[in-house]
Design a protein around this motif. Structure first.
Motif, PDB file in Angstrom:
ATOM      1  N   TYR A   1      25.166  70.271 -64.454  1.00  0.00           N
ATOM      2  CA  TYR A   1      24.749  71.280 -63.488  1.00  0.00           C
ATOM      3  C   TYR A   1      25.001  70.776 -62.066  1.00  0.00           C
ATOM      4  N   VAL A   2      25.604  71.630 -61.241  1.00  0.00           N
ATOM      5  CA  VAL A   2      25.811  71.346 -59.820  1.00  0.00           C
ATOM      6  C   VAL A   2      24.894  72.278 -59.042  1.00  0.00           C
ATOM      7  N   LEU A   3      23.992  71.685 -58.244  1.00  0.00           N
ATOM      8  CA  LEU A   3      22.953  72.446 -57.574  1.00  0.00           C
ATOM      9  C   LEU A   3      23.123  72.378 -56.052  1.00  0.00           C
ATOM     10  N   ASP A   4      23.027  73.512 -55.392  1.00  0.00           N
ATOM     11  CA  ASP A   4      22.991  73.542 -53.936  1.00  0.00           C
ATOM     12  C   ASP A   4      21.573  73.196 -53.491  1.00  0.00           C
ATOM     13  N   ALA A   5      21.473  72.310 -52.511  1.00  0.00           N
ATOM     14  CA  ALA A   5      20.159  71.861 -52.065  1.00  0.00           C
ATOM     15  C   ALA A   5      20.148  71.684 -50.557  1.00  0.00           C
ATOM     16  N   SER A   6      18.957  71.537 -49.996  1.00  0.00           N
ATOM     17  CA  SER A   6      18.828  71.173 -48.583  1.00  0.00           C
ATOM     18  C   SER A   6      17.867  69.999 -48.485  1.00  0.00           C
ATOM     19  N   TYR A   7      18.187  69.093 -47.565  1.00  0.00           N
ATOM     20  CA  TYR A   7      17.442  67.847 -47.412  1.00  0.00           C
ATOM     21  C   TYR A   7      16.693  67.867 -46.080  1.00  0.00           C
ATOM     22  N   PRO A   8      15.365  67.736 -46.107  1.00  0.00           N
ATOM     23  CA  PRO A   8      14.584  67.835 -44.861  1.00  0.00           C
ATOM     24  C   PRO A   8      14.767  66.607 -43.974  1.00  0.00           C
ATOM     25  N   LEU A   9      14.965  66.831 -42.691  1.00  0.00           N
ATOM     26  CA  LEU A   9      15.135  65.738 -41.740  1.00  0.00           C
ATOM     27  C   LEU A   9      13.809  65.356 -41.094  1.00  0.00           C
ATOM     28  N   SER A  10      13.691  64.104 -40.744  1.00  0.00           N
ATOM     29  CA  SER A  10      12.495  63.612 -40.073  1.00  0.00           C
ATOM     30  C   SER A  10      12.405  64.203 -38.666  1.00  0.00           C
ATOM     31  N   PRO A  11      11.235  64.630 -38.248  1.00  0.00           N
ATOM     32  CA  PRO A  11      11.059  65.128 -36.867  1.00  0.00           C
ATOM     33  C   PRO A  11      11.374  64.055 -35.827  1.00  0.00           C
ATOM     34  N   ALA A  12      11.363  62.771 -36.234  1.00  0.00           N
ATOM     35  CA  ALA A  12      11.630  61.682 -35.305  1.00  0.00           C
ATOM     36  C   ALA A  12      13.105  61.576 -34.920  1.00  0.00           C
ATOM     37  N   LEU A  13      13.983  62.209 -35.681  1.00  0.00           N
ATOM     38  CA  LEU A  13      15.406  62.151 -35.349  1.00  0.00           C
ATOM     39  C   LEU A  13      15.706  63.006 -34.115  1.00  0.00           C
ATOM     40  N   GLU A  14      16.657  62.546 -33.334  1.00  0.00           N
ATOM     41  CA  GLU A  14      17.048  63.297 -32.137  1.00  0.00           C
ATOM     42  C   GLU A  14      18.067  64.361 -32.520  1.00  0.00           C
ATOM     43  N   THR A  15      17.590  65.408 -33.141  1.00  0.00           N
ATOM     44  CA  THR A  15      18.445  66.518 -33.548  1.00  0.00           C
ATOM     45  C   THR A  15      17.602  67.778 -33.581  1.00  0.00           C
ATOM     46  N   ASP A  16      18.239  68.924 -33.336  1.00  0.00           N
ATOM     47  CA  ASP A  16      17.503  70.178 -33.377  1.00  0.00           C
ATOM     48  C   ASP A  16      17.551  70.819 -34.758  1.00  0.00           C
ATOM     49  N   ARG A  17      18.066  70.068 -35.721  1.00  0.00           N
ATOM     50  CA  ARG A  17      18.163  70.595 -37.084  1.00  0.00           C
ATOM     51  C   ARG A  17      16.955  70.172 -37.902  1.00  0.00           C
TER      52      ARG A  17
ATOM     53  N   VAL B   1      15.867  72.893 -53.721  1.00  0.00           N
ATOM     54  CA  VAL B   1      17.008  73.316 -54.528  1.00  0.00           C
ATOM     55  C   VAL B   1      17.137  74.826 -54.395  1.00  0.00           C
ATOM     56  N   GLU B   2      18.292  75.272 -53.912  1.00  0.00           N
ATOM     57  CA  GLU B   2      18.466  76.677 -53.584  1.00  0.00           C
ATOM     58  C   GLU B   2      19.086  77.489 -54.713  1.00  0.00           C
ATOM     59  N   ASP B   3      19.998  76.884 -55.471  1.00  0.00           N
ATOM     60  CA  ASP B   3      20.680  77.652 -56.516  1.00  0.00           C
ATOM     61  C   ASP B   3      21.476  76.701 -57.400  1.00  0.00           C
ATOM     62  N   THR B   4      21.810  77.172 -58.594  1.00  0.00           N
ATOM     63  CA  THR B   4      22.739  76.448 -59.463  1.00  0.00           C
ATOM     64  C   THR B   4      24.137  76.975 -59.174  1.00  0.00           C
ATOM     65  N   ARG B   5      24.969  76.129 -58.552  1.00  0.00           N
ATOM     66  CA  ARG B   5      26.310  76.557 -58.169  1.00  0.00           C
ATOM     67  C   ARG B   5      27.234  76.653 -59.372  1.00  0.00           C
ATOM     68  N   GLU B   6      27.156  75.663 -60.264  1.00  0.00           N
ATOM     69  CA  GLU B   6      28.029  75.632 -61.435  1.00  0.00           C
ATOM     70  C   GLU B   6      27.293  75.055 -62.635  1.00  0.00           C
ATOM     71  N   THR B   7      27.617  75.569 -63.812  1.00  0.00           N
ATOM     72  CA  THR B   7      27.173  74.990 -65.079  1.00  0.00           C
ATOM     73  C   THR B   7      28.429  74.679 -65.874  1.00  0.00           C
ATOM     74  N   LEU B   8      28.637  73.414 -66.179  1.00  0.00           N
ATOM     75  CA  LEU B   8      29.874  72.968 -66.796  1.00  0.00           C
ATOM     76  C   LEU B   8      29.617  72.284 -68.128  1.00  0.00           C
ATOM     77  N   SER B   9      30.571  72.384 -69.032  1.00  0.00           N
ATOM     78  CA  SER B   9      30.579  71.546 -70.229  1.00  0.00           C
ATOM     79  C   SER B   9      31.442  70.330 -69.911  1.00  0.00           C
ATOM     80  N   PHE B  10      31.032  69.169 -70.396  1.00  0.00           N
ATOM     81  CA  PHE B  10      31.833  67.972 -70.163  1.00  0.00           C
ATOM     82  C   PHE B  10      31.796  67.099 -71.403  1.00  0.00           C
ATOM     83  N   GLU B  11      32.728  66.156 -71.447  1.00  0.00           N
ATOM     84  CA  GLU B  11      32.831  65.267 -72.600  1.00  0.00           C
ATOM     85  C   GLU B  11      32.773  63.824 -72.142  1.00  0.00           C
ATOM     86  N   ARG B  12      31.891  63.058 -72.737  1.00  0.00           N
ATOM     87  CA  ARG B  12      31.798  61.631 -72.436  1.00  0.00           C
ATOM     88  C   ARG B  12      32.952  60.894 -73.130  1.00  0.00           C
ATOM     89  N   PRO B  13      33.246  59.645 -72.723  1.00  0.00           N
ATOM     90  CA  PRO B  13      34.367  58.910 -73.328  1.00  0.00           C
ATOM     91  C   PRO B  13      34.282  58.777 -74.841  1.00  0.00           C
TER      92      PRO B  13
END
Length: 200
Positions: A123-139, A103-115
Motif C-alpha cells: 500500500y502507498v499512502l499519501d500523508a502529511s507530516y506536522p512541522l514543529s512551531p519552532a521552525l522558521e517557516t510559515d508552513r 494519512v490522507e488516502d491510499t494512493r495505490e494498492t499493489l500486488s508484489f512478489e518477494r524473491p
C-alpha cells in the motif's frame, strides 16, 4: 525480539523506537511489535522537524505473534491474505496517526512478489507530516508518503515499510528530499527482511 535489518540498510540506519499493539480477530489474539528505524547520519536534522514521534524519513519492521497459532485453528496465512492485508494497513495507519502523522488516502494498492516467490500486498499512502512551531517557516506540515507491505509466512505474516518526505521547508536543506532513493531503500527492506531472523 525484533526482525533484524538486512545488510542493505543495517549499516546506515539505527533504531528510533518500538511500539506494541494488540488486537483480536475471532478467537485469535494478535500482538504486533513495530520497530521504527531512522537514518543515522541525518537523525538530528529529522528530530529538528519535531511534532511527531516517527521520523518523516523512516523504515519499520513488524513482528506479529498469533495466539493460538494460525495453524492450530486450521488457518493458512496465504488463504486469508486478502482479509489480513487491509486490516494490517488500517492498524499501521492508526499507529502513525497516533504518533502525529496524518494519512490522507491510499494512493495505490499493489500486488508484489518477494524473491522467494511469496506474493503480498503493498500500500502507498499519501500523508502529511506536522512541522514543529519552532521552525522558521510559515508552513504547518510537509507532504509525505508512507509505504506498508504485508506477505504470508509459514504460520504468520511479514510486514515492513517506511515513510519519506516529498518536500522540505526552506530552513532545513539537510532533509535532502529524494523520493526515488527513499522508495528504493524501502523496497530493499521489504524485499529482503526476514521475519524469522531476529535480533535483540
Amino acid at each position: 525480539m525484533t526482525s533484524a535489518l538486512p545488510e542493505s540498510v543495517a549499516g546506515t540506519w539505527h533504531r528510533a523506537g518500538t511500539r506494541t499493539g494488540e488486537s483480536k480477530v475471532l478467537l485469535v489474539s494478535i500482538t504486533a511489535e513495530t520497530t521504527v528505524y531512522e537514518p543515522a547520519e541525518t537523525a538530528s536534522a529529522l528530530a529538528a522537524l519535531g511534532s511527531s514521534d516517527i521520523p518523516v524519513r523512516s523504515l519499520f519492521t513488524v513482528d506479529m505473534r498469533f495466539s493460538p497459532s494460525l495453524s492450530s485453528v486450521g488457518v493458512s496465512p496465504t488463504s486469508v491474505l486478502s482479509k489480513a492485508a487491509p486490516k494490517a494497513r488500517s492498524q499501521f495507519v492508526d499507529l502513525v496517526e497516533d504518533d502525529g502523522l496524518t494519512v490522507e488516502d491510499t494512493r495505490e494498492t499493489l500486488s508484489f512478489e518477494r524473491p522467494d516467490g511469496t506474493e503480498g500486498r503493498w500500500y502507498v499512502l499519501d500523508a502529511s507530516y506536522p512541522l514543529s512551531p519552532a521552525l522558521e517557516t510559515d508552513r504547518e506540515s510537509l507532504a509525505a508518503e508512507a509505504n506498508v507491505a504485508i506477505w504470508p509466512t509459514d504460520d504468520a505474516y511479514g510486514m515492513a515499510g517506511g515513510t519519506l518526505p516529498l518536500e522540505a521547508p526552506d530552513s532545513l536543506d539537510a532533509l535532502e528530499v529524494d523520493p526515488e532513493r527513499d522508495r528504493e531503500t524501502i523496497a530493499s527492506l521489504i524485499r529482503s527482511v526476514d521475519p524469522d531472523k531476529s535480533s535483540e
